[in-house]
Design an enzyme around this catalytic site. Structure first.
Site, PDB file in Angstrom:
ATOM      1  N   LYS A   1       0.849  -1.187   0.000  1.00 43.84           N
ATOM      2  CA  LYS A   1       0.000   0.000   0.000  1.00 43.84           C
ATOM      3  C   LYS A   1       0.885   1.237   0.000  1.00 43.84           C
ATOM      4  O   LYS A   1       1.976   1.228   0.592  1.00 43.84           O
ATOM      5  CB  LYS A   1      -0.873  -0.022   1.268  1.00 43.84           C
ATOM      6  CG  LYS A   1      -1.723   1.220   1.503  1.00 43.84           C
ATOM      7  CD  LYS A   1      -2.820   1.363   0.490  1.00 43.84           C
ATOM      8  CE  LYS A   1      -3.647   2.643   0.720  1.00 43.84           C
ATOM      9  NZ  LYS A   1      -4.605   2.868  -0.375  1.00 43.84           N
TER      10      LYS A   1
ATOM     11  N   CYS B   1      -2.557   9.861  -6.009  1.00 46.30           N
ATOM     12  CA  CYS B   1      -3.681   9.540  -5.124  1.00 46.30           C
ATOM     13  C   CYS B   1      -4.766  10.607  -5.250  1.00 46.30           C
ATOM     14  O   CYS B   1      -4.519  11.782  -4.999  1.00 46.30           O
ATOM     15  CB  CYS B   1      -3.236   9.458  -3.666  1.00 46.30           C
ATOM     16  SG  CYS B   1      -4.661   9.213  -2.575  1.00 46.30           S
TER      17      CYS B   1
HETATM   18  C1  DHB Z   1      -5.558   5.891  -2.334  1.00 48.07           C
HETATM   19  C2  DHB Z   1      -6.042   5.802  -3.610  1.00 48.07           C
HETATM   20  C3  DHB Z   1      -5.176   5.873  -4.658  1.00 48.07           C
HETATM   21  O1  DHB Z   1      -5.599   5.767  -5.947  1.00 48.07           O
HETATM   22  C4  DHB Z   1      -3.829   6.052  -4.431  1.00 48.07           C
HETATM   23  O2  DHB Z   1      -2.982   6.135  -5.468  1.00 48.07           O
HETATM   24  C5  DHB Z   1      -3.343   6.129  -3.158  1.00 48.07           C
HETATM   25  C6  DHB Z   1      -4.219   6.056  -2.104  1.00 48.07           C
HETATM   26  C7  DHB Z   1      -6.461   5.833  -1.190  1.00 48.07           C
HETATM   27  O3  DHB Z   1      -7.537   6.413  -1.247  1.00 48.07           O
HETATM   28  O4  DHB Z   1      -6.090   5.202  -0.201  1.00 48.07           O
END
Ligand code: DHB
Length: 308
Positions: free
Chosen positions: A44, A127
């Site tokens: 993540k 994001c």
């Molecule tokens: C999240 C969503 C994304 O597309 C990203 O690149 C990083 C984080 C999120 O909402 O957690």
């Protein structure tokens, strides 16, 4: 057939892996990716401090794909740095996805994560879900400044995860930035930002954060993903390794990404919907498709999309 690939000198046992964000936040989820047939373990996107993320519901799957506004729930970079040695024991590369709430954060995280020696680092410029924080990838000057800063502290191969672009002028402007920043690979695309899914029966949005706005993923974004893979493949004349992400639900979808120029593919929505066994299905389907089309290897079809 051999589905292994190499990106920036790093060998992956399979060309199909998880996209950052999908089932890769917790220790347990990362171990499950390690035990699965995924070609890599992608973390993540991490921030300095651990985050719970946005209020729920914050993910919604529907027949054509998904919408999410997770808000970067993650364990914080120190926890991921500590997990990397264990994750590296699974015999597949570990890709650390680095985010941040400001430029300094990216640099701090990149420095410490780099020292923990993931096989590759992916810098997330895209994001869409933090209220008040625009996607860096839509600002070419900010992107260039940031990438030049983090490049100085990253000694492993450095990739960049970009948002989708919808105009050749934007592909070309970001292509020039990427060309100046020592980028080793691209990951295209992050979710299509700030879509809105409506439940007509109840006359209501389907996720809570940001009034229902969120990043779109899954089947419906495949043409956007393929266009971005193809555009950057052409800009770099096939010499920039590309991970194709967006709309891969079947082996044929993965095949389409390869034809457009992708070396590997990542899956988000379908991984969340089906769980880690989806890697077995996709690899079987991709091998069947390659055989059916008479390709003896992945390299043979990479970028070979025909034009009329
Ligand atoms: C999240 C969503 C994304 O597309 C990203 O690149 C990083 C984080 C999120 O909402 O957690």
């Amino acid at each position: 057939m051999d589905l292994s690939i190499t990106i920036a000198g790093v060998r992956f046992p399979s060309c199909v892996m998880n996209a950052s964000g999908a089932l890769c936040v917790t220790h347990e989820e990362l171990l499950a990716l390690g035990r699965s047939r995924a070609g890599a373990i992608v973390t993540k996107s991490m921030t300095i401090e651990p985050r719970d993320g946005n209020p729920t519901p914050r993910y919604y799957g529907f027949p054509g794909g998904s919408i999410n506004s997770m808000g970067l729930p993650n364990l914080g970079y120190r926890a991921y740095a500590a997990l990397i040695p264990e994750l590296k024991t699974f015999g597949k590369p570990v890709i650390a996805s680095v985010a941040g709430l400001c430029e300094d954060d990216f640099q701090i995280i990149a420095t410490v994560i780099n020292a923990a020696k993931p096989d590759l680092i992916e810098v997330n410029l895209s994001c869409p879900n933090i209220p008040g924080k625009p996607q860096i990838g839509y600002d070419t000057e900010a992107s260039e400044r940031l990438l030049k800063r983090v490049r100085k502290v990253i000694t492993v191969p450095m990739g960049v995860k970009l948002p989708p672009y919808f105009d050749p002028a934007h592909h070309s402007a970001m292509g020039s930035v990427i060309g100046r920043c020592g980028v080793d690979f691209l990951n295209l695309i992050n979710s299509v930002g700030n879509g809105l899914v409506v439940d007509p029966e109840h006359e209501v949005v389907v996720i809570k954060p940001k009034g229902g706005f969120g990043g779109l993923g899954g089947a419906s974004i495949k043409p956007v993903a393929l266009a971005n893979v193809r555009a950057f493949w052409k800009i770099f004349e096939g010499r920039m390794p590309i991970i194709g992400t967006g709309g891969v639900v079947s082996g044929v979808d993965a095949f389409e990404h390869l034809l457009c120029g992708a070396t590997a593919v990542q899956i988000g929505t379908v991984l969340v919907e089906e769980g880690v066994n989806v890697f077995d299905r996709l690899e079987t389907e991709l091998v069947a498709q390659l055989s059916k089309k008479g390709y003896a290897s992945l390299e043979e079809c990479r970028g070979k999309l025909k034009e009329l």
